[in-house]
Design a protein around this motif. Structure first.
Motif, PDB file in Angstrom:
ATOM      1  N   THR A 190       0.844  -1.191   0.000  1.00 46.24           N
ATOM      2  CA  THR A 190       0.000   0.000   0.000  1.00 46.24           C
ATOM      3  C   THR A 190       0.882   1.245   0.000  1.00 46.24           C
ATOM      4  O   THR A 190       2.030   1.216   0.421  1.00 46.24           O
ATOM      5  CB  THR A 190      -0.929   0.054   1.228  1.00 46.24           C
ATOM      6  OG1 THR A 190      -0.131  -0.006   2.415  1.00 46.24           O
ATOM      7  CG2 THR A 190      -1.925  -1.093   1.211  1.00 46.24           C
ATOM      8  N   ILE A 191       0.310   2.335  -0.474  1.00 44.57           N
ATOM      9  CA  ILE A 191       0.978   3.634  -0.432  1.00 44.57           C
ATOM     10  C   ILE A 191       0.380   4.418   0.726  1.00 44.57           C
ATOM     11  O   ILE A 191      -0.847   4.594   0.772  1.00 44.57           O
ATOM     12  CB  ILE A 191       0.764   4.401  -1.745  1.00 44.57           C
ATOM     13  CG1 ILE A 191       1.268   3.575  -2.930  1.00 44.57           C
ATOM     14  CG2 ILE A 191       1.471   5.751  -1.701  1.00 44.57           C
ATOM     15  CD1 ILE A 191       0.896   4.163  -4.284  1.00 44.57           C
ATOM     16  N   ALA A 212      11.638   9.288  -6.016  1.00 46.55           N
ATOM     17  CA  ALA A 212      12.185   8.861  -4.723  1.00 46.55           C
ATOM     18  C   ALA A 212      12.094   7.344  -4.563  1.00 46.55           C
ATOM     19  O   ALA A 212      11.138   6.717  -5.044  1.00 46.55           O
ATOM     20  CB  ALA A 212      11.435   9.540  -3.584  1.00 46.55           C
ATOM     21  N   PRO A 213      13.079   6.732  -3.902  1.00 47.67           N
ATOM     22  CA  PRO A 213      12.973   5.289  -3.611  1.00 47.67           C
ATOM     23  C   PRO A 213      11.811   5.031  -2.655  1.00 47.67           C
ATOM     24  O   PRO A 213      11.565   5.814  -1.734  1.00 47.67           O
ATOM     25  CB  PRO A 213      14.320   4.965  -2.965  1.00 47.67           C
ATOM     26  CG  PRO A 213      14.833   6.271  -2.440  1.00 47.67           C
ATOM     27  CD  PRO A 213      14.327   7.329  -3.361  1.00 47.67           C
ATOM     28  N   LYS A 214      11.098   3.948  -2.892  1.00 43.75           N
ATOM     29  CA  LYS A 214       9.934   3.640  -2.055  1.00 43.75           C
ATOM     30  C   LYS A 214       9.678   2.143  -2.069  1.00 43.75           C
ATOM     31  O   LYS A 214      10.074   1.439  -3.016  1.00 43.75           O
ATOM     32  CB  LYS A 214       8.697   4.416  -2.517  1.00 43.75           C
ATOM     33  CG  LYS A 214       8.322   4.133  -3.964  1.00 43.75           C
ATOM     34  CD  LYS A 214       7.097   4.957  -4.401  1.00 43.75           C
ATOM     35  CE  LYS A 214       7.438   6.396  -4.602  1.00 43.75           C
ATOM     36  NZ  LYS A 214       8.326   6.607  -5.782  1.00 43.75           N
ATOM     37  N   THR A 215       9.010   1.648  -1.065  1.00 47.14           N
ATOM     38  CA  THR A 215       8.685   0.222  -0.990  1.00 47.14           C
ATOM     39  C   THR A 215       7.624  -0.164  -1.997  1.00 47.14           C
ATOM     40  O   THR A 215       7.678  -1.236  -2.608  1.00 47.14           O
ATOM     41  CB  THR A 215       8.206  -0.132   0.432  1.00 47.14           C
ATOM     42  OG1 THR A 215       9.214   0.244   1.375  1.00 47.14           O
ATOM     43  CG2 THR A 215       7.932  -1.621   0.562  1.00 47.14           C
TER      44      THR A 215
END
Length: 323
Positions: free
Chosen positions: A183-184, A204-207
C-alpha cells in the motif's frame, strides 16, 4: 461588458484574486504562450502580465457552463454551482488537462480519517473466467469476453480491504502477520499537491508505488492532488488528445493518449462536459513478442488489454457502503 465589469465578476467584492481566478489566469497565459494566434506574435520578453490583466484575459477566453461541480457552503452543505472552464474547446492535451485539473480542484472534499474507506466501482470488459485464469495478462479474445461490475474498498490506513464482483458476496480481508499487501501511505499521497512534488515522489525510492494512471483510476485522491497529477501529465512528452473518442459504455469521451514500451497505447478517458475521469484502456499499436515467466506471448497490433469504466468513487465509512 467592459473590462471593469469582467474583473468585478471574477473577483467579486474581495480585493485579492481568488484561487479560481488565479487558475484561470494561469490557463489563459499558457494558452496565449502556446498558441498566440495568426495576428502577431509578441516577443518572449514582452510576456509580462499581472494577475489582474491575466484574469481579464482568462474571462475573455471561450467560457462554458459547468453545473455539476459542487460547492460547500458555511454549513457544510453541498450545492451545485455554475463555473467557467479555462478552455471551452480544448484542442491540445495541455488544455484538456488544465480543464480536468480545474474541475477536479473544485470537488467538495474533507480529508478522510484513517478508519474510513476509499470506495471505487468499475465496469470492465474481461475475458471469460477460464481464459482469464489461464492467461491473466493476455489480450481480450473477441467473442469470448464479458462485462463485469467490480467494487473495491480500501481502508485509508491500508490495513483492511474488501471487494465485491458481479453484485455477489462482500469479501473482507484484514492485514495480519501471514496476510499482507503493498500500500501507499495516504499521508504521502495527500502531500503531492503540485506537479513538482509528484515528480519528486515518483523519483524517490519507495517500498511500493504506482503509475499516475493507476493512482487516478484506483485511488480516491484529494482534489488538489488529482489536479497536480493532471498538470504533471501535461508536461510529459508525447501526450496527445483525441477529441472524438467513446467510453466502454458508449458515452462520448475525450481521450488523453500516450505510448508505453513502444507498442502499447494508453488512454485516459474524460467526460467532454464535466472533464471528470470516466475510464481507461490499453491497446497494442504494433506487433510485439513479450517474454515473461509465463512464457512467450505474441502480441498483434489492435490487441486490447484493458477496457474499464470508473463509474463511482468516494470516501465511505465501512465496506459495503457506496456513494
Amino acid at each position: 461588458m467592459n473590462e471593469i465589469d469582467v474583473l468585478q465578476e471574477v473577483f467579486g467584492p474581495d480585493e485579492v484574486p481568488s484561487a479560481a481566478a488565479h487558475d484561470r489566469a494561469r490557463a489563459a497565459l499558457l494558452h496565449r504562450i502556446n498558441d498566440p494566434g495568426p495576428a502577431r506574435r509578441r516577443p518572449r520578453w514582452a510576456i509580462r502580465i499581472t494577475a489582474m490583466v491575466a484574469t481579464a484575459a482568462a474571462a475573455a477566453v471561450g467560457i462554458v457552463a459547468l453545473e455539476n461541480i459542487g460547492a460547500v457552503d458555511e454549513r457544510g452543505t453541498s450545492r451545485p454551482v455554475v463555473a467557467a472552464l479555462p478552455f471551452a474547446k480544448p484542442a491540445k492535451a495541455a488544455e484538456l488537462l488544465e480543464n480536468a485539473a480545474w474541475a477536479a480542484a473544485r470537488k467538495p472534499w474533507a480529508m478522510p480519517r484513517d478508519d474510513q474507506f476509499m470506495y471505487v466501482e468499475t465496469i470492465s470488459t474481461l475475458n471469460r473466467r477460464k481464459i482469464l485464469e489461464a492467461a491473466p495478462n493476455g489480450p481480450l479474445v473477441p467473442g469470448k469476453t464479458e462485462t463485469v461490475r467490480q467494487e473495491t474498498w480500501m481502508r485509508v490506513d491500508g490495513d483492511v480491504m474488501a471487494s465485491r464482483e458481479r453484485g455477489g458476496r462482500l469479501e473482507v480481508t484484514r492485514r495480519t502477520a501471514t496476510m499482507s499487501w503493498g500500500t501507499i501511505p495516504y499521508a504521502d499521497l495527500a502531500g503531492l499537491t503540485t506537479p513538482e512534488k509528484f515528480q519528486g515522489w515518483l523519483d524517490a525510492p519507495k517500498t511500493f508505488g504506482a503509475d499516475p494512471d493507476a493512482l487516478l483510476m484506483q485511488q480516491v485522491l484529494p482534489p488538489d492532488v488529482e489536479a497536480a497529477i493532471y498538470r504533471w501529465l501535461a508536461r510529459q512528452p508525447g501526450v496527445q488528445v483525441d477529441l472524438h473518442s467513446v467510453n466502454l459504455d458508449g458515452r462520448p469521451a475525450i481521450a488523453l493518449t500516450w505510448t508505453e514500451e513502444g507498442y502499447l497505447k494508453k488512454d485516459l478517458l474524460f467526460d467532454p462536459r464535466t472533464y471528470a475521469l470516466i475510464g481507461d484502456r490499453l491497446v497494442a499499436v504494433d506487433d510485439h513478442v513479450r517474454e515473461s515467466l509465463d512464457g512467450t506471448t505474441r502480441i498483434k497490433a489492435g490487441d486490447v488489454f484493458r477496457l474499464v469504466v470508473r463509474s463511482r468513487a468516494g470516501i465511505v465509512d465501512r465496506p459495503g457502503d457506496t456513494v
